[in-house]
Design a protein around this motif. Sequence first.
Motif, PDB file in Angstrom:
ATOM      1  N   UNK A 165       0.927  -1.157   0.049  1.00 41.62           N
ATOM      2  CA  UNK A 165       0.093   0.024  -0.015  1.00 41.62           C
ATOM      3  C   UNK A 165       0.856   1.394   0.116  1.00 41.62           C
ATOM      4  N   UNK A 166       1.959   1.171   0.896  1.00 40.05           N
ATOM      5  CA  UNK A 166       2.690   2.372   0.901  1.00 40.05           C
ATOM      6  C   UNK A 166       3.578   2.754  -0.156  1.00 40.05           C
ATOM      7  N   UNK A 167       3.724   1.733  -1.001  1.00 37.14           N
ATOM      8  CA  UNK A 167       4.556   1.795  -2.181  1.00 37.14           C
ATOM      9  C   UNK A 167       3.717   2.342  -3.268  1.00 37.14           C
ATOM     10  N   UNK A 168       2.548   2.570  -2.983  1.00 42.84           N
ATOM     11  CA  UNK A 168       1.653   3.041  -4.166  1.00 42.84           C
ATOM     12  C   UNK A 168       1.051   4.526  -3.452  1.00 42.84           C
ATOM     13  N   UNK A 169       1.046   4.776  -2.228  1.00 37.14           N
ATOM     14  CA  UNK A 169       0.454   6.053  -2.047  1.00 37.14           C
ATOM     15  C   UNK A 169       1.310   6.744  -0.765  1.00 37.14           C
ATOM     16  N   UNK A 170       2.299   6.096  -0.349  1.00 36.76           N
ATOM     17  CA  UNK A 170       3.301   6.725   0.699  1.00 36.76           C
ATOM     18  C   UNK A 170       2.758   6.148   2.113  1.00 36.76           C
ATOM     19  N   UNK A 171       2.901   6.897   3.078  1.00 41.12           N
ATOM     20  CA  UNK A 171       2.825   6.417   4.436  1.00 41.12           C
ATOM     21  C   UNK A 171       1.325   6.604   4.868  1.00 41.12           C
ATOM     22  N   UNK A 172       0.813   5.480   5.527  1.00 40.98           N
ATOM     23  CA  UNK A 172      -0.484   5.538   6.200  1.00 40.98           C
ATOM     24  C   UNK A 172      -0.335   5.023   7.586  1.00 40.98           C
ATOM     25  N   UNK A 173      -1.544   5.049   8.333  1.00 43.62           N
ATOM     26  CA  UNK A 173      -1.196   4.577   9.935  1.00 43.62           C
ATOM     27  C   UNK A 173      -1.770   3.056   9.785  1.00 43.62           C
ATOM     28  N   UNK A 174      -1.143   2.167  10.612  1.00 46.55           N
ATOM     29  CA  UNK A 174      -1.467   0.714  10.634  1.00 46.55           C
ATOM     30  C   UNK A 174      -2.875   0.653  10.574  1.00 46.55           C
ATOM     31  N   UNK A 175      -3.308   1.167  11.604  1.00 52.17           N
ATOM     32  CA  UNK A 175      -4.971   1.048  12.039  1.00 52.17           C
ATOM     33  C   UNK A 175      -5.769   1.423  10.706  1.00 52.17           C
ATOM     34  N   UNK A 176      -5.538   2.185   9.851  1.00 48.11           N
ATOM     35  CA  UNK A 176      -6.000   2.771   8.615  1.00 48.11           C
ATOM     36  C   UNK A 176      -6.009   1.689   7.524  1.00 48.11           C
ATOM     37  N   UNK A 177      -4.779   1.249   7.518  1.00 56.25           N
ATOM     38  CA  UNK A 177      -4.630   0.115   6.413  1.00 56.25           C
ATOM     39  C   UNK A 177      -5.376  -1.216   6.697  1.00 56.25           C
ATOM     40  N   UNK A 178      -5.193  -1.508   8.273  1.00 60.27           N
ATOM     41  CA  UNK A 178      -6.119  -2.583   8.574  1.00 60.27           C
ATOM     42  C   UNK A 178      -7.366  -2.513   8.392  1.00 60.27           C
ATOM     43  N   UNK A 179      -7.951  -1.397   8.462  1.00 59.49           N
ATOM     44  CA  UNK A 179      -9.301  -1.076   8.410  1.00 59.49           C
ATOM     45  C   UNK A 179      -9.774  -1.286   6.797  1.00 59.49           C
ATOM     46  N   UNK A 180      -8.956  -0.633   6.143  1.00 56.17           N
ATOM     47  CA  UNK A 180      -9.307  -0.523   4.467  1.00 56.17           C
ATOM     48  C   UNK A 180      -8.916  -1.948   4.076  1.00 56.17           C
ATOM     49  N   UNK A 181      -8.247  -2.616   4.330  1.00 59.18           N
ATOM     50  CA  UNK A 181      -7.825  -3.885   3.886  1.00 59.18           C
ATOM     51  C   UNK A 181      -9.243  -4.890   4.120  1.00 59.18           C
ATOM     52  N   UNK A 182      -9.400  -4.651   5.459  1.00 59.17           N
ATOM     53  CA  UNK A 182     -10.816  -5.581   5.945  1.00 59.17           C
ATOM     54  C   UNK A 182     -11.933  -5.022   5.259  1.00 59.17           C
ATOM     55  N   UNK A 183     -12.214  -3.748   4.876  1.00 59.35           N
ATOM     56  CA  UNK A 183     -13.563  -3.250   4.291  1.00 59.35           C
ATOM     57  C   UNK A 183     -13.286  -3.673   2.857  1.00 59.35           C
ATOM     58  N   UNK A 184     -12.109  -3.492   2.391  1.00 63.33           N
ATOM     59  CA  UNK A 184     -11.872  -4.012   0.863  1.00 63.33           C
ATOM     60  C   UNK A 184     -12.277  -5.426   0.596  1.00 63.33           C
ATOM     61  N   UNK A 185     -11.818  -6.134   1.303  1.00 68.11           N
ATOM     62  CA  UNK A 185     -12.003  -7.633   1.187  1.00 68.11           C
ATOM     63  C   UNK A 185     -13.569  -8.085   1.314  1.00 68.11           C
ATOM     64  N   UNK A 186     -14.096  -7.254   2.068  1.00 67.13           N
ATOM     65  CA  UNK A 186     -15.691  -7.598   2.136  1.00 67.13           C
ATOM     66  C   UNK A 186     -16.125  -6.973   0.881  1.00 67.13           C
ATOM     67  N   UNK A 187     -15.786  -5.651   0.256  1.00 64.90           N
ATOM     68  CA  UNK A 187     -16.496  -5.351  -0.758  1.00 64.90           C
ATOM     69  C   UNK A 187     -16.197  -6.082  -2.102  1.00 64.90           C
ATOM     70  N   UNK A 188     -15.125  -6.556  -2.342  1.00 66.61           N
ATOM     71  CA  UNK A 188     -14.716  -7.418  -3.376  1.00 66.61           C
ATOM     72  C   UNK A 188     -15.281  -8.780  -3.389  1.00 66.61           C
ATOM     73  N   UNK A 189     -15.411  -9.483  -1.971  1.00 64.93           N
ATOM     74  CA  UNK A 189     -16.319 -10.828  -2.035  1.00 64.93           C
ATOM     75  C   UNK A 189     -17.777 -10.425  -2.405  1.00 64.93           C
ATOM     76  N   UNK A 190     -18.334  -9.238  -1.943  1.00 63.41           N
ATOM     77  CA  UNK A 190     -19.668  -9.160  -2.549  1.00 63.41           C
ATOM     78  C   UNK A 190     -19.878  -8.942  -3.880  1.00 63.41           C
ATOM     79  N   UNK A 191     -18.831  -8.372  -4.651  1.00 62.84           N
ATOM     80  CA  UNK A 191     -19.026  -8.264  -5.809  1.00 62.84           C
ATOM     81  C   UNK A 191     -18.676  -9.480  -7.021  1.00 62.84           C
TER      82      UNK A 191
END
Length: 273
Positions: free
Chosen positions: A8-34
Motif C-alpha cells: 500500500x505504501x509503495x503506491x500512496x506513501x505512508x498511512x497509519x497501521x489502523x487505517x491500512x488494517x481497516x481499509x484492507x478488511x473493508x476492501x476484502x468485504x466489498x470485493x467478495x460481495x462483487x
Amino acid sequence: MANFDVQIEALVGSSTQTEMDDWMTEGAKEVINILPYQLKIKASSITNLYISNTDTTLDMDGKGEILHVTRENADSGYYTPCREIPPSFGDLSNDSTNMMYYATATDPVYWIDTNSSGNPTLFVKPTPTAAQPAKITHITYPSIDASAASSIANFPDEAEYLVVLYASIKSLQNKMNEMHALIPVNSDQDGTFTASNTSGENQGWEQVRHYIENEEDSELARVNIQSLGAEMQQFMSEYDWYKGQQLKLQQDYDRGIQMLVAQYMPAQPAKGE
C-alpha cells in the motif's frame, strides 16, 4: 511477496497501521460481495447444525451471503440440497397438506427470518438432529492485519491485489480530505484577525493584512505573499498528485473487477445460433 502495508505504501506513501488494517478488511468485504459465485465459494466456510453441537438454527450476525444449505436425508444418509423458501411461508414447512412448502428429509427447506430476540436467523426444516444434521455454506469475511500478512486466508488468490488497490484508493482519499481540512488553517481565514501591533496570533493571509494595515510594512507583506504563493503551489501540486494517483488506481480496480466477473459469465451464443 511483501506484506500488504508495504504494498500500500509503495503506491500512496505512508498511512497509519489502523487505517491500512481497516481499509484492507473493508476492501476484502466489498470485493467478495462483487465476485461471481465461482469465486465467492473460495471465500466461504461451513457452519454445522447438530454436528459436535446441539444447534438447530444459525445466528446470521457476522455471517455473509448464504451460498447453499444441505441436510442429511436419512440416518447415515446423503446430504441433500435444501431449497430456500420465503420467510413468510416458513411455518408452512410443518404442514403436511401443503405440497409446495412442506419439508421432508428428502426435500428439506431453509429460510432466514428474525427469531424471538430480533436477531437474523437461518432456519432449516425438518429440524436438524444428531442423526440428520445440516451444513450451512456461507461467506466468511476476513479480518486483515496489513503488517502481518501478504496473503488473505480463505480468499481467492486472483482477487487479492484488488483489496490492496481498494485500501490504496481509500488512503489517497483520506490524504486529500486531510489536505482540504488544512486549507483554512494554513491561510488562517477563520475570523480571528487581531489588530494589535504586537500580536503574533495572525497567520497566512491575515498576517499579510496585519503587515499592511497595522505595521504599514509593504516589504514584509510582499515577502509573505511570495512565501504563501510558493507554499500554496507546492500544496496544490501534492494534492494534484494524490488526485491523479487515486484516479489511476480506481481505473485499475474497476478494470480488475470487470475482468474477474467476465471470466465466469456464460458465453453468449453467436448471432443466428
